[in-house]
Design an enzyme around this catalytic site. Structure first.
Site, PDB file in Angstrom:
ATOM      1  N   GLU A  83       0.595   0.503 -10.637  1.00  0.00           N
ATOM      2  CA  GLU A  83       0.284   1.759 -11.307  1.00  0.00           C
ATOM      3  C   GLU A  83       0.831   1.825 -12.729  1.00  0.00           C
ATOM      4  O   GLU A  83       0.431   2.687 -13.525  1.00  0.00           O
ATOM      5  CB  GLU A  83       0.853   2.943 -10.506  1.00  0.00           C
ATOM      6  CG  GLU A  83       0.225   3.150  -9.143  1.00  0.00           C
ATOM      7  CD  GLU A  83      -1.160   3.760  -9.210  1.00  0.00           C
ATOM      8  OE1 GLU A  83      -1.630   4.063 -10.326  1.00  0.00           O
ATOM      9  OE2 GLU A  83      -1.780   3.936  -8.142  1.00  0.00           O
ATOM     10  N   GLU A 114       8.938 -12.280   6.837  1.00  0.00           N
ATOM     11  CA  GLU A 114      10.127 -11.507   6.463  1.00  0.00           C
ATOM     12  C   GLU A 114      11.420 -12.107   7.013  1.00  0.00           C
ATOM     13  O   GLU A 114      12.514 -11.735   6.589  1.00  0.00           O
ATOM     14  CB  GLU A 114      10.003 -10.058   6.924  1.00  0.00           C
ATOM     15  CG  GLU A 114      10.075  -9.864   8.422  1.00  0.00           C
ATOM     16  CD  GLU A 114      10.052  -8.380   8.783  1.00  0.00           C
ATOM     17  OE1 GLU A 114      11.053  -7.896   9.323  1.00  0.00           O
ATOM     18  OE2 GLU A 114       9.030  -7.715   8.520  1.00  0.00           O
TER      19      GLU A 114
END
Length: 296
Positions: A83, A114
């Site tokens: 953004e 992960e």
């Protein structure tokens, strides 16, 4: 094997039969819990502000900002990073999001990604992260091996480190220059950290990126003056911004926008100083991109 049941983010909030509730009861229940998130973030504002200062310092000196996480945390980092260019007119390399398992993991979970400390280290190494950069480690549990590995490697390379977690006794804080711990408590749906923990992390990320960009001069007043006019809606927004900051007419704002190639920052300086587009652009560059500094 670590006992994850001791983590606040993994605990069961209370013995409630969600599957027996009506839709309205479910959303009311969730809404009551969500109300607690902003208050939990409020307790960490001094640390968040310290992180904003650290990020501002690094970016102001030519560094980059990296968000790194796994699963929901990684996706939130990528969302915030993506953004920044349209909102603040930054280069896509300035703020980057990294997720365990790579781009594929944005849409679909990558098994065991992960759990790899080494993969976290490798992802830091690939981007040549160094002393001038800042790395924000995101992990609701505060102990994701991938994030730990990334932070350790970043620290070894003398990069600044910030962490955001939702557990008090987390591991990643020990590797951080600034540790943000937003304690939102157990989730409505036990262990689903895309809920309150995810909301808390998103709120903190909003503050980190927006706060740093404001400090860097990417905002004038409370207007997104560096917004990129990439579609009709944004082209009209640029004109409105020019009008609001300079009190010119719509027609004048349109002309200024055209002369500035849709760059509101350049157009505003033109209107306030009487300079042409090239001179305004040079003045802006000499003021590190800050309209206020350029005009003053």
């Amino acid at each position: 094997m670590e006992n994850l049941s001791q983590l606040t983010t993994e605990m069961r909030m209370e013995d409630i039969e969600l599957d027996t509730l009506s839709s309205l009861e479910i959303v009311k229940y969730m809404n009551e819990e969500d109300k607690k998130v902003a208050f939990a973030v409020e307790k960490e504002l001094p640390k968040i502000a310290k992180a904003v200062d650290l990020i501002t310092e690094k970016l102001n000196n030519g560094g980059r900002l990296f968000y790194i996480g796994a699963g929901t945390s990684g996706r939130l980092g990528i969302l915030d990073a993506s953004e920044c260019p349209p909102t603040f007119g930054t280069d896509s390399s300035l703020v980057q999001g990294i997720i365990a398992g790579g781009p594929q993991a944005i849409m679909q979970a990558v098994e065991n990604a992960e759990d790899s400390v080494e993969l976290g280290r490798e992802d830091i190494e690939k981007r040549n992260i160094s002393q001038g950069d800042v790395v924000v480690g995101l992990a609701a549990s505060g102990r994701t091996p991938y994030v730990i590995g990334a932070l350790q490697e970043a620290k070894a390379r003398a990069a600044a480190t910030i962490t955001i977690s939702c557990n008090a006794n987390d591991k990643i804080s020990k590797i951080a220059d600034v540790a943000i711990n937003i304690l939102v408590g157990p989730e409505v749906l036990a262990g689903s950290t895309r809920l309150k923990a995810g909301t808390a992390q998103k709120m903190a990320l909003n503050m980190l990126s927006t706060g740093a960009m404001i400090r860097l001069g990417k905002v004038y007043g409370n207007l997104m003056v560096a917004v990129q006019a990439t579609n009709e809606k944004l082209r009209e927004r640029v004109k409105r911004i020019i009008m609001e900051t300079t009190n010119v007419s719509y027609d004048t704002a349109t002309k200024l926008s055209e002369q500035a190639n849709g760059d509101a920052t350049v157009a505003i300086i033109m209107a306030k100083t009487g300079l042409d587009a090239e001179a305004a652009r040079n003045l802006l560059a000499n003021s590190n991109g800050s309209i206020r500094k350029a005009i003053n």
